[in-house]
Design an enzyme around this catalytic site. Structure first.
Site, PDB file in Angstrom:
ATOM      1  N   ASP A 469       0.857  -1.189   0.000  1.00  0.00           N
ATOM      2  CA  ASP A 469       0.000   0.000   0.000  1.00  0.00           C
ATOM      3  C   ASP A 469       0.885   1.228   0.000  1.00  0.00           C
ATOM      4  OD1 ASP A 469      -2.354  -1.190   0.044  1.00  0.00           O
ATOM      5  OD2 ASP A 469      -2.825  -0.911   2.151  1.00  0.00           O
ATOM      6  N   THR A 471      -0.405   4.650   1.341  1.00  0.00           N
ATOM      7  CA  THR A 471      -0.686   5.464   2.526  1.00  0.00           C
ATOM      8  C   THR A 471      -0.420   4.686   3.799  1.00  0.00           C
ATOM      9  OG1 THR A 471      -2.403   6.446   1.212  1.00  0.00           O
ATOM     10  CG2 THR A 471      -2.427   6.960   3.548  1.00  0.00           C
ATOM     11  N   ASP A 791      -4.451  -2.897   4.979  1.00  0.00           N
ATOM     12  CA  ASP A 791      -4.972  -2.437   6.275  1.00  0.00           C
ATOM     13  C   ASP A 791      -6.489  -2.479   6.312  1.00  0.00           C
ATOM     14  OD1 ASP A 791      -5.424  -0.467   4.477  1.00  0.00           O
ATOM     15  OD2 ASP A 791      -4.205   1.065   5.459  1.00  0.00           O
TER      16      ASP A 791
END
Length: 1209
Positions: A469, A471, A791
């Site tokens: 990912d 972010t 996440d």
């Protein structure tokens, strides 16, 4: 599972009064929540009239909520369950032990140990009168098998304990996170915050922008409410929720816009997320169902006895039907669902073995087979040699009386075969793997990796691709304003407040304070010196931080203008790409503040604030200038640009039409444009460089736009200038991988993934497709091993599909953590590199140990095999082999498995799935070291007595006491292993094996400790006088000192007798001794004195004593011990063989010497280990009878006289 989630299942009586207590049942509400849109509204209309009716049935008020009485709350928990999704039942310690026992290597070991144990307790038919040495060896025989079993138990317990403590750690982390979550509900007319777990059915919950819904519910009242249901449906479009069209709100979904109130209708395992969770958790519901079935069976048995109990079964079944869903967890209680579930269960165990597990299992089986072949050959050769020698060369007939003796020989050959097998199997291997993994997992915890599945640790060492990912993993997920265009000037850093006109500053700060969600705030740091905590939307946090940087306090404005005073709010959405808030001023006019994507909002601005704080006209030409000179440079640096603007509606024009958004959102005055950066974590570029050097490709998969993604990827080093790479958006990616029918084709993915580096604006499905595509790809010869970070709830499928799934410990959702293998407790990419390092270290540790263990095994097997075939007995005794094989290997596994990882591990490419566990370099080391050791050992074995001028230890009777010769062989063998342990530290052909040896204290202490123990264990017992006196106080006096001196004076005794005195020659190999015994027996039988003596015997007891004396005499004559006293009788064994007649009284006085000479090189216990019934009696009786005239007689033992004589040999 059921017990934790709701006590209702247990308490089937509650069912009866459901309808009395509440107007709806758990099952009704569950099925209601499975409906959407119009269907759901129809169902509510039919069953409850309207939403108000539903609240009434649930005894709740839309305005005041529940009363909050503890009794009422408890009752609701009992009937509808708690808002708690019970974690998967942790495996019990015994289950973990059972799982650990399934290992192939351990099974091979267990079999070898059991066979070895069984044989050690085997007693030949005439075992009652075995000789001293046989007794002692038999006593030591069981140790081998028992010790192997002990090593298996160690491995199993360590593995199980490791899994258990890891699970406990993970649960601790989970419960800590869960306790922190709170939600706003209305109880007794008061708005309060309660822990998520306390929410019950019937609660009125307030939902607002940014919330993650904790339970299922029905909307009572909403303002412009939009929900992101992608975590459940995978659809990224936001769903508008209204009472008229679609009032169903589901747990686990995010509120993206607006606010509202809902009545909670399903919690915990009955909510939609709960149902999915339980499907993911699978296994444990079966146990509950099994329990249910068992209970039902019991009920039926009782039924037969007592018909009255029918009702209870019915109730149970009703309860099962009502709560049943909790057990079965089908979205709909259909048969198809059950079948699908069955299929799913059947497929579950098929998860591929980890790379190392696969290779080790294969290796263990190969070694096991090789060991079996070697041991079989050993047994065959020994048996053939024995048979040929006895029945062919010596032409002896098979005598029935001798059968037990032959059997005994065959059993001993078999035992030697088993010893070879046991030596071949590497017991230390499973222990090395376990220790290595356990040690790594413990240390990885310090490196912020919480390992949930042990094998993930080692799979990570073979990773070839990481899909990360952006972010929060590559970036800090701390949005900060770094540039601003304000008062007609472009500032590259945050400007000083003095450089901005105060009127502009006031408007800016007011706009930021009220036009950001009030749930977004900046909190003081948790630790001193840390960064302030950002709560809520990160972009808004950046703006609030900007106001703090300008030395202004947004909180004061919020206190002055609370949320209720905001006249109207247009929340942010993907269509508007902006957010606006309207304030009503004191003079009746309105002021609207807007913020949003700069290129969209600037088009709606017709004025801009100048350097003196006055608005001036903003023409399209000016706008193009700002876009070119401000916005594009910001975007190319990876900044997100946000425009802040406002508009005044004078009171004179009256209230505008707020619903006409296009009119409202035009004619704005631009305050400023800010560039917001989510800074790359400082350690990430270096970590990515290490990954690339280690042969791991890093790909970024993000939902952000492609320009920002590309800029961040360049900063991180994922994109290198001049590389041939692809950056795609989700739509383009999907277009390229699908055929005309819209189906995904592996060949199309294969054309894209090798070059793909950035996938922007991607949906969760894209991520899963990419991961699956890379794993299933066959373009590259090596099968790719893929790690994925995630996440969100929506990352669950990709995390599960990947070889190693990393979930974020801080930002990650429960679903992501449940699907993952390793949790990054600091959400940091550089922790992944640490995991790679530890994974490779585990692999290398195992290889180091294998190199060491296999050298030991190869040498030991060859020595045992050739030794047994040439000298009929292994030069390395079972107990010695045990010391080498078990104690040393166990310690070696500890020493080599705890080597700390070094950066050098990241300089090589991943091994891959197909590379053999034992590399060419290792094979070269093993064979080179093996040949060297064998040369030394065979030199010592066959020429040692000449080199050191000592007695030969070869050709001893089977299981004779130890000799100096073989002690030297054994010591040399152990010392070579010990120093080879240092060689084994390097497996990639490094020259310096001592490099970094002192960094591992465990290694140093183990090598040193083993050395000391080996030295102590090799000291001859005769040097340890104090031990001897402790063991044999009485016999010491019986031996005169001068005799001891004579014993030590070796010069007087010729070479053959020296060998004999030590009882270490097998007469003319093999069964010549049976021939001798036959001669002796015939001598006994031919002398009439034997017959006469037999007739004159008075009592049985004296008969036995004479029997024993004859045996003893026979022994002492054979050993020629009396020769020490009388030089004239000191003749060779050949003389004895030709003149078997002898005088008993010659031998009697010297019987104790048998013990003493035997013991010289033996442990004190060996002398005394023959059963007192045999040997001690013999000594005593011969002492008592000394004065008597010599009497002879035939032995009284049953069967042939061979029995009593043979066993004494």
């Amino acid at each position: 599972m059921a017990n934790n989630s709701y006590s209702g299942v247990k308490n089937s009586m509650v069912e009866a009064n459901h309808d009395g207590d509440f107007g709806c049942t758990l099952k009704e509400l569950r099925s209601l929540m499975e409906l959407r849109g119009a269907e759901a509204l129809n169902q509510i209309g039919e069953s409850y009239g309207d939403i108000q009716g539903l609240c009434n049935r649930l005894k709740s008020s839309p305005i005041d909520g529940l009363s909050g009485q503890p009794a009422d709350i408890e009752k609701r928990k009992t009937v509808f369950g708690q808002n708690f999704i019970p974690p998967k039942k942790p495996k019990t310690f015994l289950q973990l032990v059972w799982e650990a026992l399934q290992d192939v290597t351990l099974i091979i070991l267990e079999v070898a140990a059991i066979v070895s144990l069984g044989l050690s307790f085997y007693k030949p038919p005439d075992a009652k009168r075995e000789s001293v040495e046989d007794e002692n060896e038999a006593e030591a025989g069981w140790i081998e098998g028992a010790a192997i079993l002990l090593s298996v138990i160690c491995v199993v317990l360590v593995t199980a304990f490791n899994d258990w403590s890891k699970e406990k750690q993970f649960r601790g982390l989970q419960s800590r996170i869960e306790q922190e979550q709170k939600f706003t509900v209305v109880r007794g007319g008061q708005v309060i915050q309660i822990p998520v777990a306390e929410i019950v059915v019937g609660d009125i919950a307030q939902v607002k922008y940014g919330d993650l819904l904790p339970a299922d519910g029905v909307l009572i009242q909403g303002n412009d409410l939009k929900i992101d249901e992608s975590s459940l449906t995978g659809e990224s479009d936001h769903v508008k929720k209204t009472q008229e069209k679609d009032p169903m709100l589901l747990s686990g979904t995010h509120v993206m816009e607006g606010s509202g109130k809902m009545v909670v209708t399903a919690v915990g395992v009955n909510s939609q997320t709960g149902i999915i969770f339980t499907l993911l958790g699978g296994g444990e519901d079966d146990d509950d169902e099994e329990d249910e079935k068992k209970k039902e069976k019991e009920e039926k048995k009782k039924q037969k006895k007592n018909k009255k109990q029918e009702s209870s079964v019915e109730n149970r079944k009703k309860a099962k039907a009502q709560y049943g869903a909790a057990m079965e967890m089908q979205p709909l209680n259909s048969d198809e669902g059950a079948d699908a579930e069955e299929k799913k269960k059947a497929n579950l165990p098929k998860k591929e073995k980890s790379v190392l597990q696969g290779k080790l299992t294969k290796l263990a089986v190969q070694i096991g087979k090789a060991g079996l072949v070697m041991s079989a050959i050993t047994v065959i050769i020994l048996v053939v040699l024995f048979v040929v020698d006895t029945f062919w060369i010596q032409n002896l007939p098979w005598d029935k009386a001798c059968t037990p003796i032959y059997i005994q020989f065959f059993v001993k050959f078999f035992i030697i075969g088993v010893t070879v097998l046991v030596v071949a199997v590497p017991e230390g291997l499973p222990l090395a793997v376990t220790i290595s993994l356990a040690y790594s997992v413990k240390k990885m915890m310090k490196d912020n990796n919480l390992v949930r599945h042990l094998d993930a640790c080692e799979t990570m060492g073979n990773a070839t691709a990481i899909c990360s990912d952006k972010t929060g993993t590559l970036t800090m997920n701390r949005m900060t304003v770094v540039q601003a265009y304000i008062a007609e000037k472009h500032y590259k850093q945050v400007p000083e407040p003095e450089s901005i006109p105060s009127s502009t500053l006031d408007i800016l700060i007011l706009g930021i304070a009220v036009n950001c969600a009030y749930t977004t705030k900046i909190m003081p740091p948790e630790k001193e010196g840390g960064l302030p905590r950002q709560v809520g939307n990160k972009t808004e946090c950046a703006l609030l931080g900007f106001s703090s940087d300008l030395k202004r306090d947004y909180q004061a404005i919020r206190t002055e203008i609370p949320e209720e005073k905001l006249y109207k709010v247009y929340t942010f959405n993907s269509v508007r790409k902006s957010m606006s808030t309207v304030l009503k001023m004191a003079d009746g006019s309105y002021r609207m503040f807007s913020k949003g994507a700069s290129e969209i909002l600037l088009k709606k601005c017709y004025k801009i604030l100048t350097a003196n704080g006055e608005p001036k006209v903003f023409r399209p030409r000016d706008r193009d200038d700002v876009v070119k000179k401000v916005i594009e440079p910001m975007a190319s640096e990876g900044l997100r640009t946000i425009c802040l603007a406002y508009r005044d509606f004078p009171a004179s024009e009256g209230e505008p039409d707020w619903d006409n958004e296009n009119d409202i959102l035009s004619g704005l005055t631009c305050i400023c444009v800010v560039g917001i950066e989510d800074p790359v974590r400082p350690e990430v570029p270096d970590a990515i460089r290490k990954c690339q050097r280690a042969g791991i490709t890093v790909r970024m998969v993000t939902g952000d736009n492609i320009n920002t993604a590309r800029a961040i990827a360049s900063k991180c080093g994922i994109l290198q200038p001049g590389d041939d790479f692809l950056c795609l958006e989700g739509k383009e990616f999907n277009r390229r991988i699908r055929n005309e029918k819209g189906e995904i084709e592996q060949e199309r993915i294969d054309k894209i993934w090798p070059k793909l580096r950035v996938l922007a604006r991607s949906s969760p499905t894209d991520k899963h497709t990419l991961v699956k595509g890379i794993i299933d790809s066959t373009v590259i010869e090596q099968r790719q091993v893929v790690a994925v970070t995630g996440d969100g709830t929506n990352d669950g499928p990709a995390l599960k599909k990947a070889d190693v799934g990393f979930a974020m410990g801080i930002a990650g959702t429960d679903v992501a953590k449940e699907a993952s293998d390793i949790i990054l407790t600091d959400d940091n990419f550089s922790s992944i590199v640490k995991a790679v390092m530890w994974g490779r270290n585990v692999y290398d540790s195992i290889s180091k140990f294998l190199q060491f263990q296999l050298t030991v095994n190869v040498v030991a097997v060859i020595v045992a095999f050739t030794g047994a075939c040439i000298t009929q007995d292994s030069p390395l005794k079972a107990v010695q082999m045990l010391w080498v094989n078990l104690i040393m290997d166990t310690f070696a596994s500890l020493a080599l498995a705890t080597e700390p990882p070094t950066e050098a591990l990241l300089l090589r490419k991943p091994y891959g799935r197909n590379k053999p566990l034992i590399s060419r370099t290792m094979m070269k080391n093993i064979l080179g070291q093996g040949v060297y050791q064998l040369v030394i050992i065979f030199s010592l074995l066959f020429a040692g007595e000449k080199l050191f001028d000592i007695d030969s230890g070869r050709n001893t009777p089977l299981h004779a006491p130890p000799s100096e010769h073989y002690t030297i062989v054994f010591n040399t063998f152990v010392m070579m292993q010990l120093f080879n342990e240092i060689n084994a530290r390097k497996i990639h052909g490094e020259r310096n094996v001592f490099d970094g040896i002192f960094n591992n204290l465990i290694f140093c202490s183990i090598v040193f400790g083993t050395f000391i123990i080996q030295v102590i264990s090799s000291i001859p017992t005769s040097r340890l006088k104090f031990l001897k006196t402790a063991g044999h106080g009485t016999q010491k006096e019986e031996i005169p000192d001068e005799e001891l001196e004579e014993l030590e004076d070796m010069d007087e005794i010729d070479h053959a007798e020296r060998e004999l005195r030590r009882g270490q020659i097998l007469w003319f190999r093999g069964l010549n001794r049976i021939q001798t015994q036959m001669d002796v027996v015939s001598a006994f039988q031919s002398g009439t004195s034997f017959q006469g003596a037999l007739r004159r015997q008075a009592s049985n007891s004296s008969q036995q004593q004479h029997d024993i004396r004859v045996v003893n005499a026979f022994r002492s004559s054979i050993s020629l011990y009396e020769g020490l006293e009388k030089p004239e009788s000191r003749t060779s064994i050949h003389n004895f063989m030709t003149h078997p007649e002898f005088r008993i009284e010659d031998s009697e006085p010297h019987i104790p010497l048998i013990d003493d000479t035997d013991a010289e090189d033996d442990a004190p216990t060996k002398r005394n280990s023959a059963s007192p019934r045999n040997n001690n009696n013999a000594v005593e009786s011969s002492n008592h009878l000394l004065p008597e005239p010599p009497i002879t007689g035939t032995p009284s033992a049953p069967g042939s006289p061979l029995h009593s004589l043979e066993t004494s040999l």
